[in-house]
Design a protein around this motif. Sequence first.
Motif, PDB file in Angstrom:
ATOM      1  N   ASN A   1     -11.748  -7.566 -10.675  1.00  0.00           N
ATOM      2  CA  ASN A   1     -13.024  -7.111 -11.229  1.00  0.00           C
ATOM      3  C   ASN A   1     -13.523  -5.888 -10.477  1.00  0.00           C
ATOM      4  O   ASN A   1     -13.225  -5.696  -9.289  1.00  0.00           O
ATOM      5  CB  ASN A   1     -14.069  -8.225 -11.128  1.00  0.00           C
ATOM      6  N   SER A   2     -14.280  -5.073 -11.181  1.00  0.00           N
ATOM      7  CA  SER A   2     -14.956  -3.915 -10.564  1.00  0.00           C
ATOM      8  C   SER A   2     -14.004  -3.114  -9.685  1.00  0.00           C
ATOM      9  O   SER A   2     -14.202  -2.951  -8.477  1.00  0.00           O
ATOM     10  CB  SER A   2     -16.148  -4.393  -9.720  1.00  0.00           C
ATOM     11  N   LEU A   3     -12.961  -2.614 -10.289  1.00  0.00           N
ATOM     12  CA  LEU A   3     -11.915  -1.921  -9.552  1.00  0.00           C
ATOM     13  C   LEU A   3     -12.450  -0.760  -8.731  1.00  0.00           C
ATOM     14  O   LEU A   3     -13.357  -0.032  -9.154  1.00  0.00           O
ATOM     15  CB  LEU A   3     -10.837  -1.437 -10.520  1.00  0.00           C
ATOM     16  N   GLU A   4     -11.871  -0.601  -7.539  1.00  0.00           N
ATOM     17  CA  GLU A   4     -12.236   0.474  -6.622  1.00  0.00           C
ATOM     18  C   GLU A   4     -11.011   1.339  -6.348  1.00  0.00           C
ATOM     19  O   GLU A   4      -9.868   0.902  -6.534  1.00  0.00           O
ATOM     20  CB  GLU A   4     -12.754  -0.114  -5.313  1.00  0.00           C
ATOM     21  N   LEU A   5     -11.276   2.565  -5.870  1.00  0.00           N
ATOM     22  CA  LEU A   5     -10.170   3.493  -5.599  1.00  0.00           C
ATOM     23  C   LEU A   5      -9.158   2.879  -4.630  1.00  0.00           C
ATOM     24  O   LEU A   5      -7.945   3.047  -4.768  1.00  0.00           O
ATOM     25  CB  LEU A   5     -10.707   4.807  -5.030  1.00  0.00           C
ATOM     26  N   GLY A   6      -9.668   2.145  -3.651  1.00  0.00           N
ATOM     27  CA  GLY A   6      -8.802   1.545  -2.634  1.00  0.00           C
ATOM     28  C   GLY A   6      -7.912   0.433  -3.146  1.00  0.00           C
ATOM     29  O   GLY A   6      -7.044  -0.035  -2.411  1.00  0.00           O
TER      30      GLY A   6
ATOM     31  N   ASP B   1       0.832  -1.208   0.000  1.00  0.00           N
ATOM     32  CA  ASP B   1       0.000   0.000   0.000  1.00  0.00           C
ATOM     33  C   ASP B   1       0.867   1.260   0.000  1.00  0.00           C
ATOM     34  O   ASP B   1       2.092   1.184  -0.079  1.00  0.00           O
ATOM     35  CB  ASP B   1      -0.975  -0.025   1.182  1.00  0.00           C
ATOM     36  N   SER B   2       0.193   2.384   0.103  1.00  0.00           N
ATOM     37  CA  SER B   2       0.898   3.672  -0.017  1.00  0.00           C
ATOM     38  C   SER B   2       1.887   3.903   1.117  1.00  0.00           C
ATOM     39  O   SER B   2       2.815   4.694   0.992  1.00  0.00           O
ATOM     40  CB  SER B   2      -0.106   4.820  -0.065  1.00  0.00           C
ATOM     41  N   LYS B   3       1.704   3.175   2.225  1.00  0.00           N
ATOM     42  CA  LYS B   3       2.645   3.280   3.339  1.00  0.00           C
ATOM     43  C   LYS B   3       3.726   2.209   3.264  1.00  0.00           C
ATOM     44  O   LYS B   3       4.457   1.995   4.225  1.00  0.00           O
ATOM     45  CB  LYS B   3       1.887   3.175   4.659  1.00  0.00           C
ATOM     46  N   LYS B   4       3.815   1.541   2.139  1.00  0.00           N
ATOM     47  CA  LYS B   4       4.836   0.525   1.880  1.00  0.00           C
ATOM     48  C   LYS B   4       4.621  -0.762   2.670  1.00  0.00           C
ATOM     49  O   LYS B   4       5.525  -1.585   2.746  1.00  0.00           O
ATOM     50  CB  LYS B   4       6.251   1.051   2.160  1.00  0.00           C
ATOM     51  N   PHE B   5       3.443  -0.913   3.246  1.00  0.00           N
ATOM     52  CA  PHE B   5       3.163  -2.127   4.003  1.00  0.00           C
ATOM     53  C   PHE B   5       2.852  -3.256   3.033  1.00  0.00           C
ATOM     54  O   PHE B   5       2.024  -3.105   2.129  1.00  0.00           O
ATOM     55  CB  PHE B   5       1.997  -1.907   4.953  1.00  0.00           C
TER      56      PHE B   5
ATOM     57  N   VAL C   1       0.818  -0.969  -5.217  1.00  0.00           N
ATOM     58  CA  VAL C   1       1.782  -1.694  -6.038  1.00  0.00           C
ATOM     59  C   VAL C   1       1.610  -3.175  -5.733  1.00  0.00           C
ATOM     60  O   VAL C   1       1.596  -3.589  -4.567  1.00  0.00           O
ATOM     61  CB  VAL C   1       3.228  -1.264  -5.747  1.00  0.00           C
ATOM     62  N   TYR C   2       1.466  -3.964  -6.764  1.00  0.00           N
ATOM     63  CA  TYR C   2       1.262  -5.405  -6.614  1.00  0.00           C
ATOM     64  C   TYR C   2       2.531  -6.125  -7.053  1.00  0.00           C
ATOM     65  O   TYR C   2       3.046  -5.895  -8.147  1.00  0.00           O
ATOM     66  CB  TYR C   2       0.057  -5.856  -7.450  1.00  0.00           C
ATOM     67  N   PHE C   3       3.016  -6.979  -6.156  1.00  0.00           N
ATOM     68  CA  PHE C   3       4.238  -7.727  -6.424  1.00  0.00           C
ATOM     69  C   PHE C   3       3.933  -9.206  -6.569  1.00  0.00           C
ATOM     70  O   PHE C   3       3.248  -9.799  -5.732  1.00  0.00           O
ATOM     71  CB  PHE C   3       5.255  -7.555  -5.297  1.00  0.00           C
ATOM     72  N   CYS C   4       4.488  -9.783  -7.592  1.00  0.00           N
ATOM     73  CA  CYS C   4       4.484 -11.223  -7.759  1.00  0.00           C
ATOM     74  C   CYS C   4       5.810 -11.747  -7.202  1.00  0.00           C
ATOM     75  O   CYS C   4       6.831 -11.054  -7.252  1.00  0.00           O
ATOM     76  CB  CYS C   4       4.369 -11.549  -9.247  1.00  0.00           C
TER      77      CYS C   4
END
Lengths: 113, 116
Positions: free
Chosen positions: A79-84, A38-42, A88-91
Amino acid sequence: DTAVSQTPKYLVTQMGNDKSIKCEQNLGHDTMYWYKQDSKKFLKIMFSYNNKELIINETVPNRFSPKSPDKAHLNLHINSLELGDSAVYFCASSPRGDTYGYTFGSGTRLTVV
Amino acid sequence: AQSVAQPEDQVNVAEGNPLTVKCTYSVSGNPYLFWYVQYPNRGLQFLLKYITGDNLVKGSYGFEAEFNKSQTSFHLKKPSALVSDSALYFCAVRDAWGDYGQNFVFGPGTRLSVLP
């Protein structure tokens, strides 16, 4: 190069859309994972797959679904993307055994507008 | 449940000085501990791990970490910092595992800035 590769690197999309992020590893690893940062790098695990079987499924909305056509690929469908969902998504992947760390992809920055 | 704490959001150190990035953990059973580094716009890279054996573990890029069971700590160290060490550092503990793979719990990360 031996690696975990993700595409796309950046993804900007509107709320309500459906999108996919692809991941491929050529390391011969047995297990693949998706993490969300997330935006806090968690960092939080979302899924892991071994031999096409979902092993760990954390409390992730069912709008997210991993799909593994074979051992070397683990794609993430949303699906149905939301603002939240902006993050960043890591594989990642790891070999069989209990003492190995992960090899991470370089991440996909998803921005939902 | 396993957990990891990194008490410092940010660590600043002058180039050439020693650096320490702190990590404490809480686990049931034997701890399997890892350090990862994340450079800007990059994925995480494995630095080092402690599974068993010597309490001082050596890893990539001249980093080492000291496992202290009594203090439940696994601090990352380097004798002489480089500007290129500036990055985000994550401590992690293995949570669940099996023949299928493993799940890690990551700490919140510590941003290291090495000043020239």
